[in-house]
Design a protein around this motif. Sequence first.
Motif, PDB file in Angstrom:
ATOM      1  N   LEU A 221       0.803  -1.226   0.000  1.00 33.60           N
ATOM      2  CA  LEU A 221       0.000   0.000   0.000  1.00 33.60           C
ATOM      3  C   LEU A 221       0.834   1.274   0.000  1.00 33.60           C
ATOM      4  O   LEU A 221       0.408   2.294  -0.556  1.00 33.60           O
ATOM      5  N   TYR A 222       2.022   1.235   0.628  1.00 34.89           N
ATOM      6  CA  TYR A 222       2.782   2.466   0.842  1.00 34.89           C
ATOM      7  C   TYR A 222       4.179   2.353   0.240  1.00 34.89           C
ATOM      8  O   TYR A 222       4.804   1.289   0.317  1.00 34.89           O
ATOM      9  N   PRO A 223       4.710   3.450  -0.308  1.00 33.53           N
ATOM     10  CA  PRO A 223       6.050   3.405  -0.907  1.00 33.53           C
ATOM     11  C   PRO A 223       7.137   3.388   0.164  1.00 33.53           C
ATOM     12  O   PRO A 223       6.912   3.825   1.306  1.00 33.53           O
ATOM     13  N   PRO A 224       8.329   2.915  -0.183  1.00 34.38           N
ATOM     14  CA  PRO A 224       9.427   2.910   0.786  1.00 34.38           C
ATOM     15  C   PRO A 224       9.874   4.309   1.194  1.00 34.38           C
ATOM     16  O   PRO A 224      10.556   4.461   2.206  1.00 34.38           O
ATOM     17  N   THR A 225       9.474   5.334   0.451  1.00 35.01           N
ATOM     18  CA  THR A 225       9.739   6.707   0.880  1.00 35.01           C
ATOM     19  C   THR A 225       8.784   7.153   1.977  1.00 35.01           C
ATOM     20  O   THR A 225       9.021   8.161   2.631  1.00 35.01           O
ATOM     21  N   ARG A 226       7.697   6.407   2.170  1.00 33.44           N
ATOM     22  CA  ARG A 226       6.711   6.717   3.220  1.00 33.44           C
ATOM     23  C   ARG A 226       6.955   5.896   4.474  1.00 33.44           C
ATOM     24  O   ARG A 226       6.807   6.384   5.590  1.00 33.44           O
TER      25      ARG A 226
END
Length: 286
Positions: A91-96
């Motif tokens: 669901l979420y990017p590794p930047t998040r």
Amino acid sequence: MSAAQTHSPAWPGRRLLDALGVTDLDTFDPRAGWRRRADDDVLAIPVGAPVDAPDSVVSIELGDHANVALCVGIAGKTTALLSLALSVCTLYPPTRVQLAIADTQNGITSANATTGPPPHVVAHCAGYRRAADPPANWDTWCAQVEAALNERTGQSQPELLVVVDAVDELLGSHPQVAGTLQRIADEGRDKRVRLLMSSTEQTSTFAVGARVGRPVEATSDVVIALRTATAQTSMDALGGPQAWQLPMSPPGLGYVRTPDGASTGPVRLFTAADVAPALSSRLMTI
């Protein structure tokens, strides 16, 4: 596994994929969803579906209002943590958000043995390894997590989700981890370092190996309670005996307690066991 199987409503992994917005495993690209959720204030993670409303989705939320989550019960905890960790990465990017995984029973990332873990994973240590593997180095894992705690002084860095399977077992055999976990419990809310653990019986005070040191004190804001061994464990986790009253079979039933103390359930937890290899592979190819 055929495309017909993965699209069948009867396939155990289908409900999790639907909750994650994955229509076709062979062509799934997470980047559009990553862009939509890159600035979300909280991590909303699907857990399962109510038994009496199977088309609905129950999620947990982690953020400044809920920093510590616990999955407690006799069995099924590692499977639950696998599903939650993989859902976060989908669901979420590794930047998040980034993950540091204490894979005590080698069940959270075992599905990634061929492809490697998703790009979100910045620290990983497994408890049970093959004979050919190097020994688990928990001191290194602790150092990596502590460094992340020291570095996080503002909002510019990704949130860190520390996933610890079988925390009671881990602390019994590797007491040096206790100090790191206590730092997360004490400082994590201010530094956006969240803690997701599983335990068989302990719910807020996690004992370290005999006569080694003080227990880890971590009050859980969110609880997923599977079938518990005793009524007292259910009372400690939920405020009532309902998790102890769950049937032993079928497995995968539980209750979810939110930060306001309300409990939802019984919930049939989603399972990532069948989808983890293919989904992890898709995340690794991005």
